[in-house]
Design a protein around this motif. Sequence first.
Motif, PDB file in Angstrom:
ATOM      1  N   ILE A 293     -28.855  26.189  -4.743  1.00 42.40           N
ATOM      2  CA  ILE A 293     -27.539  26.241  -4.100  1.00 42.40           C
ATOM      3  C   ILE A 293     -26.972  27.656  -4.179  1.00 42.40           C
ATOM      4  O   ILE A 293     -26.444  28.182  -3.202  1.00 42.40           O
ATOM      5  CB  ILE A 293     -26.576  25.230  -4.755  1.00 42.40           C
ATOM      6  N   ALA A 294     -27.089  28.282  -5.342  1.00 39.38           N
ATOM      7  CA  ALA A 294     -26.576  29.644  -5.507  1.00 39.38           C
ATOM      8  C   ALA A 294     -27.297  30.621  -4.584  1.00 39.38           C
ATOM      9  O   ALA A 294     -26.663  31.486  -3.971  1.00 39.38           O
ATOM     10  CB  ALA A 294     -26.725  30.080  -6.966  1.00 39.38           C
TER      11      ALA A 294
ATOM     12  N   ALA B 250     -27.246  33.874   0.313  1.00 35.66           N
ATOM     13  CA  ALA B 250     -27.803  34.242   1.616  1.00 35.66           C
ATOM     14  C   ALA B 250     -26.741  34.087   2.711  1.00 35.66           C
ATOM     15  O   ALA B 250     -26.662  34.905   3.615  1.00 35.66           O
ATOM     16  CB  ALA B 250     -29.011  33.352   1.932  1.00 35.66           C
ATOM     17  N   ASP B 251     -25.920  33.065   2.616  1.00 31.73           N
ATOM     18  CA  ASP B 251     -24.842  32.866   3.592  1.00 31.73           C
ATOM     19  C   ASP B 251     -23.860  34.026   3.552  1.00 31.73           C
ATOM     20  O   ASP B 251     -23.436  34.514   4.585  1.00 31.73           O
ATOM     21  CB  ASP B 251     -24.087  31.562   3.320  1.00 31.73           C
TER      22      ASP B 251
ATOM     23  N   ARG C 151     -24.417  37.082   2.490  1.00 28.32           N
ATOM     24  CA  ARG C 151     -25.056  38.321   2.940  1.00 28.32           C
ATOM     25  C   ARG C 151     -25.138  38.343   4.471  1.00 28.32           C
ATOM     26  O   ARG C 151     -24.955  39.385   5.090  1.00 28.32           O
ATOM     27  CB  ARG C 151     -26.442  38.461   2.334  1.00 28.32           C
ATOM     28  N   SER C 152     -25.382  37.210   5.108  1.00 24.25           N
ATOM     29  CA  SER C 152     -25.485  37.186   6.563  1.00 24.25           C
ATOM     30  C   SER C 152     -24.115  37.407   7.213  1.00 24.25           C
ATOM     31  O   SER C 152     -24.022  37.935   8.295  1.00 24.25           O
ATOM     32  CB  SER C 152     -26.109  35.880   7.055  1.00 24.25           C
ATOM     33  N   ASP C 153     -23.051  36.996   6.530  1.00 22.14           N
ATOM     34  CA  ASP C 153     -21.709  37.220   7.060  1.00 22.14           C
ATOM     35  C   ASP C 153     -21.295  38.676   6.955  1.00 22.14           C
ATOM     36  O   ASP C 153     -20.491  39.150   7.748  1.00 22.14           O
ATOM     37  CB  ASP C 153     -20.673  36.381   6.284  1.00 22.14           C
ATOM     38  N   ALA C 154     -21.844  39.391   5.981  1.00 23.52           N
ATOM     39  CA  ALA C 154     -21.442  40.779   5.738  1.00 23.52           C
ATOM     40  C   ALA C 154     -21.986  41.734   6.815  1.00 23.52           C
ATOM     41  O   ALA C 154     -21.431  42.779   7.059  1.00 23.52           O
ATOM     42  CB  ALA C 154     -21.918  41.236   4.357  1.00 23.52           C
ATOM     43  N   GLY C 155     -23.101  41.379   7.456  1.00 24.80           N
ATOM     44  CA  GLY C 155     -23.736  42.287   8.390  1.00 24.80           C
ATOM     45  C   GLY C 155     -23.380  42.039   9.758  1.00 24.80           C
ATOM     46  O   GLY C 155     -22.917  42.401  10.669  1.00 24.80           O
TER      47      GLY C 155
END
Length: 59
Positions: free
Chosen positions: A46-47, A52-53, A55-59
């Motif tokens: 879960i962590a 990963a969620d 990190r994908s929002d940051a880019g």
Amino acid sequence: MEGDRWNLAARTDASAYLLSDVLPNMIVAVDRRLRLPALLAGLGAIAEHRGADSRSDAG
């Protein structure tokens, strides 16, 4: 460890206990030999997924 409305209290040489804000008077003992490894693996997954969620929002 803690999450949304729950905590896991544990020692490496003793049992682990799951505490929930939803059921404040209930403490669930987690058997260290049988259940804790699977619980920790699930929490780790879960962590990683949440990481990963974010990190994908940051880019």
